[in-house]
Write an enzyme that holds these catalytic residues in place. Structure first.
Site, short mmCIF file in Angstrom:
data_model
loop_
_atom_site.label_atom_id
_atom_site.label_comp_id
_atom_site.label_asym_id
_atom_site.label_seq_id
_atom_site.Cartn_x
_atom_site.Cartn_y
_atom_site.Cartn_z
CB SER A 158 -1.42 -9.35 -8.68
OG SER A 158 -1.97 -8.20 -9.33
N GLY A 180 -7.00 -14.78 -6.64
CA GLY A 180 -7.65 -14.24 -5.08
C GLY A 180 -6.60 -14.59 -3.94
CB ALA A 181 -3.73 -16.59 -3.93
N GLY A 182 -3.67 -13.03 -3.82
CA GLY A 182 -2.83 -11.88 -3.31
C GLY A 182 -1.51 -11.76 -4.38
CB SER A 231 -6.99 -9.06 -11.64
OG SER A 231 -6.36 -8.42 -10.78
CG ASP A 257 1.20 0.58 -5.32
OD1 ASP A 257 0.40 0.72 -4.42
OD2 ASP A 257 0.93 -0.39 -6.14
CE1 TYR A 260 -5.14 -1.73 -3.12
CE2 TYR A 260 -6.11 -0.14 -4.33
CZ TYR A 260 -5.17 -0.77 -3.89
OH TYR A 260 -3.80 -0.59 -4.57
CG HIS A 312 -1.91 -0.99 1.02
ND1 HIS A 312 -3.06 -1.00 0.35
CD2 HIS A 312 -2.06 -2.26 1.74
CE1 HIS A 312 -3.83 -2.19 0.35
NE2 HIS A 312 -3.03 -2.84 1.11
CG ASP A 359 0.03 -5.65 -8.31
OD1 ASP A 359 0.73 -5.46 -7.50
OD2 ASP A 359 -1.31 -5.56 -8.00
C1 GLA Z 1 -2.95 -4.57 -4.98
C2 GLA Z 1 -2.78 -3.20 -5.78
C3 GLA Z 1 -1.34 -2.74 -5.95
C4 GLA Z 1 -0.86 -2.60 -4.40
C5 GLA Z 1 -1.19 -3.61 -3.70
C6 GLA Z 1 -0.97 -3.36 -2.21
O1 GLA Z 1 -2.14 -5.51 -5.39
O2 GLA Z 1 -2.88 -3.70 -7.34
O3 GLA Z 1 -1.20 -1.47 -6.58
O4 GLA Z 1 -1.30 -1.38 -3.88
O5 GLA Z 1 -2.39 -4.30 -3.68
O6 GLA Z 1 0.39 -3.22 -1.86
#
Ligand code: GLA
Length: 390
Positions: free
Chosen positions: A122, A118-120, A124, A34, A217, A32, A167
């Site tokens: 990215s 959905g596992a953090g 998507s 970026d 978010y 968080h 990401d």
């Molecule tokens: C998601 C967002 C990123 C970043 C992270 C948290 O992955 O796409 O841009 O903000 O959350 O660090």
């Protein structure tokens, strides 16, 4: 309707189709930060999506998602975004390219992969960046990578989540066995070697799968913006939380809510931790690296408030095991994965213990794996998986 093909059957019928690979994103530290013009330290995971693509004479993108056994057709002239469906990323990419007057041709695309959704990690962004990279290649745009990164981010914003640039930057620019120290203000990037000796980076996927659109978010982002507006009233040179330190933040205490103040504190302290982590990695000081991970988790849990009971449980359980240097939630939070650093020889024991403890506590399974840092999005050669750098 034709059943969704597999990539193998697709390629059997279209031997000249081009294949591409888009990795997931992992993030060593810098969460968080970026969208606050701060620092991040991401890389690309070996878990990825594979695409096969062939041009068609139609005026549409026909996309088969093997994972969902579904096919969608998106009209190039009139893309409709279905917000509750994975195809929103395809439609959003078409919208973005139209907004920038970039030429589009008909394509048939199939994708599959071992990258969990959905596992953090990215998934998507892997899909969106993969599509932008494919269109750049197939439709003759020949755009430089920095423009592709921005187009991918813009596309994702169209799906409703105002994410930062981490990401997309990592997915486009990452290199094997390296993390990428990115200054999100200047967009200068520096590669940091990740040693394979002495410590291994691993993930636990909690199985609590988030959809960022439903998660707070964007609310977190708004809190950061409120704090910047407050700070800028005192000093107009302040443009982002990046420009604050603990002292200048403290001076805002009388005017800010405790919640907003705590969120800003997370960003300020996390930026510092990213820079300290780079040094720890260069010195291969795993104890310091582990301590920074744990501090990051505590800050994300208590100040930024993006953790959940499952992630806290995993971090606490990991920290109690011998050989674990540190652990923290990775990505946006609200579910997803925990990243941890461990002595390599302990991995198998940790995997077994964590899976059974988690099962006992929540009556659900979790996947635990080691991460290999890989290259960014790329073309895979027709014949033998040889990668061509474009
Ligand atoms: C998601 C967002 C990123 C970043 C992270 C948290 O992955 O796409 O841009 O903000 O959350 O660090």
């Amino acid at each position: 309707m034709e059943r969704t093909p597999s990539i193998t059957s697709f390629l059997a019928r279209r031997p000249l189709a081009t294949r591409y690979k888009a990795p997931g994103r992992i993030n060593i530290i810098g969460e968080h930060t970026d969208y606050n013009d701060g620092f991040v330290l991401p890389g690309a995971s070996h878990l990825h999506l594979t695409f096969a693509v062939e041009p068609t004479l139609s005026k549409e993108l026909q996309v088969h998602a093997c994972r969902y056994a579904e096919t969608v057709t998106v009209e190039l002239e009139d893309p409709t975004i279905r917000m509750d469906h994975w195809s929103r990323y395809v439609a959003a990419v078409v919208h973005t390219t139209r907004a920038h007057d970039l030429p589009l041709t008909g394509l048939e695309i199939i994708f599959e992969g071992n990258l969990p959704a959905g596992a953090g990690m990215s998934s998507s962004s892997a899909l969106t960046c993969g599509l932008i990279f494919i269109l750049n290649h197939q439709c003759g745009w020949q755009l430089p990578v920095d423009r592709l990164i921005k187009l991918a981010q813009e596309s994702e914003h169209r799906t409703g989540v105002r994410g930062g640039l981490m990401d997309q930057f990592a997915i486009f620019s990452a290199r094997r066995q390296q993390a990428l120290l990115l200054d999100c203000r200047s967009l200068e990037a520096q590669f940091v070697s990740i040693s394979q000796e002495g410590a291994t980076w691993c993930l636990v996927d909690s199985g609590v799968h988030h959809n960022l659109l439903d998660s707070p978010y964007n609310q977190r982002r708004e809190a950061c913006e409120r704090m910047v507006a407050l700070a800028a009233r005192k000093d107009p040179a302040i443009r982002a939380l990046r420009d604050l330190n603990l002292q200048t933040l403290h001076a805002l205490a009388p005017e800010a809510t405790p919640e907003d103040l705590a969120m800003a504190r997370h960003v300020v302290t996390e930026n510092d931790r990213v820079l300290q982590m780079v040094q720890a990695l260069q010195e291969e000081d795993w104890a310091v690296a582990g301590a920074l991970l744990l501090q990051s988790h505590q800050s994300l849990r208590d100040d930024y408030r993006v953790s959940c009971i499952e992630l806290d449980f995993l971090v606490d359980s990991l920290m109690a095991l011998p050989g674990v240097f540190g652990a923290r939630l990775m990505g946006a939070g609200f579910g997803g994965s925990v990243l941890f650093l461990t002595e390599p020889e302990r991995f198998t024991d940790i995997q077994t213990t964590i899976q059974s403890t988690y099962q006992q506590q929540f009556n659900r399974t979790c996947d635990v794996y080691c991460i290999e840092l890989d290259d960014g999005v790329q073309i895979i050669d027709h014949q033998q998986n040889v990668v061509i750098n474009e």
